[in-house]
Design an enzyme around this catalytic site. Sequence first.
Site, mmCIF file in Angstrom:
data_model
loop_
_atom_site.group_PDB
_atom_site.id
_atom_site.type_symbol
_atom_site.label_atom_id
_atom_site.label_comp_id
_atom_site.label_asym_id
_atom_site.label_seq_id
_atom_site.Cartn_x
_atom_site.Cartn_y
_atom_site.Cartn_z
ATOM 1 N N TYR A 223 5.039 5.890 -3.230
ATOM 2 C CA TYR A 223 5.903 4.766 -3.595
ATOM 3 C C TYR A 223 7.183 4.768 -2.758
ATOM 4 O O TYR A 223 7.622 3.719 -2.259
ATOM 5 C CB TYR A 223 6.231 4.865 -5.085
ATOM 6 C CG TYR A 223 6.966 3.694 -5.680
ATOM 7 C CD1 TYR A 223 6.308 2.495 -5.956
ATOM 8 C CD2 TYR A 223 8.320 3.788 -5.996
ATOM 9 C CE1 TYR A 223 6.980 1.421 -6.525
ATOM 10 C CE2 TYR A 223 9.000 2.723 -6.567
ATOM 11 C CZ TYR A 223 8.326 1.542 -6.835
ATOM 12 O OH TYR A 223 8.999 0.483 -7.394
ATOM 13 N N LYS B 214 8.311 1.820 -0.211
ATOM 14 C CA LYS B 214 9.552 1.076 -0.414
ATOM 15 C C LYS B 214 10.515 1.250 0.756
ATOM 16 O O LYS B 214 11.284 0.341 1.084
ATOM 17 C CB LYS B 214 10.211 1.506 -1.723
ATOM 18 C CG LYS B 214 9.448 1.040 -2.967
ATOM 19 C CD LYS B 214 9.209 -0.467 -2.960
ATOM 20 C CE LYS B 214 8.719 -0.993 -4.297
ATOM 21 N NZ LYS B 214 8.447 -2.450 -4.261
#
Length: 253
Positions: free
Chosen positions: A154, A158
């Site tokens: 993640y 991001k």
Amino acid sequence: MSNTNGRTAIVTGAARGIGAAVARRLVEDGFSVALLDLDEAACQPVVDAIGSAGGRALAVGVDISDEAGVEAAVTQVVTELGDPAVLVNNAGITRDNLLFKMSADDWESVMKVHLRGAFLMSRAVQRYMTEQRWGRIVNLSSTSALGNRGQANYAAAKAGIQGFTKTLAIELGKFGVTANAIAPGFIETEMTAATAARIGVSFEEFKAHAAAQIPVGRTGNPEDIAHTVSFLVSEGAGFVSGQVIYVAGGPRA
């Protein structure tokens, strides 16, 4: 906000949480809004509520990591609502685990939704924006882009979103299209509730612990992000591009 009436916005991952709040806010700002989600039926209550309030909205089911599906979804939006002038790439998933426990599938799943999805959606809509010589792309990053235990996939996705955003700003700026990223901190959504459940604490306890570390003394809500999106897609934000705005209740490096 000026000159938004008649313009069309697309919000991905719009069935709930941040995406739904953004869709509602953009309708308030005068946009017609297409709510895209893997689960089209889950978008319908939001669409119905917008319609009841006098707004114009459309639910579209699509896997944003599927190239043909994205092209078909954008074509449907163009046919039913008009050429998109705003894109909010909000759709996302988590597959949290420590690195030594993380499977390759968990890595790939997160990359497909966040990075491939944002790429496919942005590529599909930019042609309409450049033809109109006006457009706004807002990508959802996260404070996790700065690094977060148990979120190698993640965090990498991001962080990638931020580089992607800055590149879009460089390439599309001469066509009147801006691109910016919002990096939320702790926002009260089903995703953060699921994180609390995964680590074995109540959501209230999880929120209280987070709030104690946030300078403004509270956790965020989806409307905090929606307000920021509202500014970034406005006429007045035309000189703001390539930026990452941390909406986290305090400074982030």
